[in-house]
Scaffold this active site. Sequence first.
Site, mmCIF file in Angstrom:
data_model
loop_
_atom_site.group_PDB
_atom_site.id
_atom_site.type_symbol
_atom_site.label_atom_id
_atom_site.label_comp_id
_atom_site.label_asym_id
_atom_site.label_seq_id
_atom_site.Cartn_x
_atom_site.Cartn_y
_atom_site.Cartn_z
ATOM 1 N N MET A 30 0.849 -1.197 0.000
ATOM 2 C CA MET A 30 0.000 0.000 0.000
ATOM 3 C C MET A 30 0.884 1.246 0.000
ATOM 4 S SD MET A 30 -3.424 -0.947 2.073
ATOM 5 C CE MET A 30 -2.854 -0.696 3.728
ATOM 6 N N GLY A 31 2.130 1.084 -0.423
ATOM 7 C CA GLY A 31 3.040 2.226 -0.488
ATOM 8 C C GLY A 31 3.574 2.590 0.881
ATOM 9 N N GLY A 36 11.071 -2.757 5.760
ATOM 10 C CA GLY A 36 10.352 -4.035 5.738
ATOM 11 C C GLY A 36 9.966 -4.398 4.307
ATOM 12 N N HIS A 37 9.406 -3.417 3.587
ATOM 13 C CA HIS A 37 9.046 -3.665 2.186
ATOM 14 C C HIS A 37 10.299 -3.967 1.356
ATOM 15 C CE1 HIS A 37 5.570 -0.927 3.323
ATOM 16 N NE2 HIS A 37 4.932 -1.980 2.856
HETATM 17 O O1 PAF Z 1 -0.126 -5.727 3.456
HETATM 18 C C1 PAF Z 1 -0.558 -4.815 2.719
HETATM 19 O O2 PAF Z 1 0.102 -3.805 2.471
HETATM 20 C C2 PAF Z 1 -1.938 -4.941 2.129
HETATM 21 O O3 PAF Z 1 -2.820 -5.547 3.011
HETATM 22 C C3 PAF Z 1 -1.961 -5.625 0.749
HETATM 23 C C4 PAF Z 1 -1.466 -7.060 0.827
HETATM 24 C C5 PAF Z 1 -1.077 -4.850 -0.211
HETATM 25 C C6 PAF Z 1 -3.376 -5.647 0.201
HETATM 26 O O4 PAF Z 1 -3.898 -4.380 0.053
#
Ligand code: PAF
Length: 279
Positions: A30-31, A36-37
């Site tokens: 979700m940006g 972590g991402h």
């Molecule tokens: O974990 C997230 O950021 C959200 O729940 C996802 C998996 C992108 C779904 O909108």
Amino acid sequence: MIVVRSPKKAHKICVNKKKKGKTIGFVPTMGALHKGHISLIKKCKDLCDFLVVSIFVNPTQFGPKEDFKAYPRDFKKDKKICEEQGVDLIFYPRVKDMYPEGFETYVEVEKLPQHLCGLFRPGHFRGVATVVLKLFNIIQPDVAVFGKKDYQQLRVIEKMVRDLNVPVKIVGGQTVREKDGLAMSSRNWYLNEDERKRATLLRKALLYGKKLLLQGRKPQVVKTEMRKILKKANGKIDYISICDRFTLDEIKEFKKDCLIAVAVKIGRARLIDNIEVEK
Ligand code: PAF
């Protein structure tokens, strides 16, 4: 790196890559990307030839009183991070492209959402499962990586993929932490200095819970001890759970492994964290 907003165009690009024999890796987000991402993106990069990251704040997974509007958004920064990480395509759809007028089809995993966060966020996992299946249909990934911080989400997605025969491999990525143990989360952004300090108690409680379980204390006793620590966070404790790692059912006896999971609201931030315990 290409940025694509149209689902049709993104689908076409991904299908063409697959026709050329490329494997597609996918990290849905979700940006408001953080370390972590980045670790999920790195993990996924090693598993594919063509790496797609989606950035979409999905309205259907937020309750009416939740933070959909306030959720942090910074596309420029996210784009830079993706570029640095060697992402091939950012899928950045608009709400109207994902949910056109008349949209009325949802994915509902039945039992798993009746635990942990699902009890406090009605409809949340329905929104997550729906958008993730839509994203999978658009991107057609061979492999998709989800963080273990959102442990219940990972289990819901695994279940959906199995139950609906979605041809994608789901991989879990380890939680990345700040130096003091706080799990990285876009929602940490909401914390002021004092709240940020108190937020470290989640990890402290989890580590203590793990230690007590391994010493042979009963889950019920462990939860009581953890509650004493979490109370010091001066927030609202949504849950402290000691549960089966797959069904997420509460356990009364710790046999060989389990999950300890907590959710606490501190200020505006609802924080979640967990720890896997193995004998
Ligand atoms: O974990 C997230 O950021 C959200 O729940 C996802 C998996 C992108 C779904 O909108």
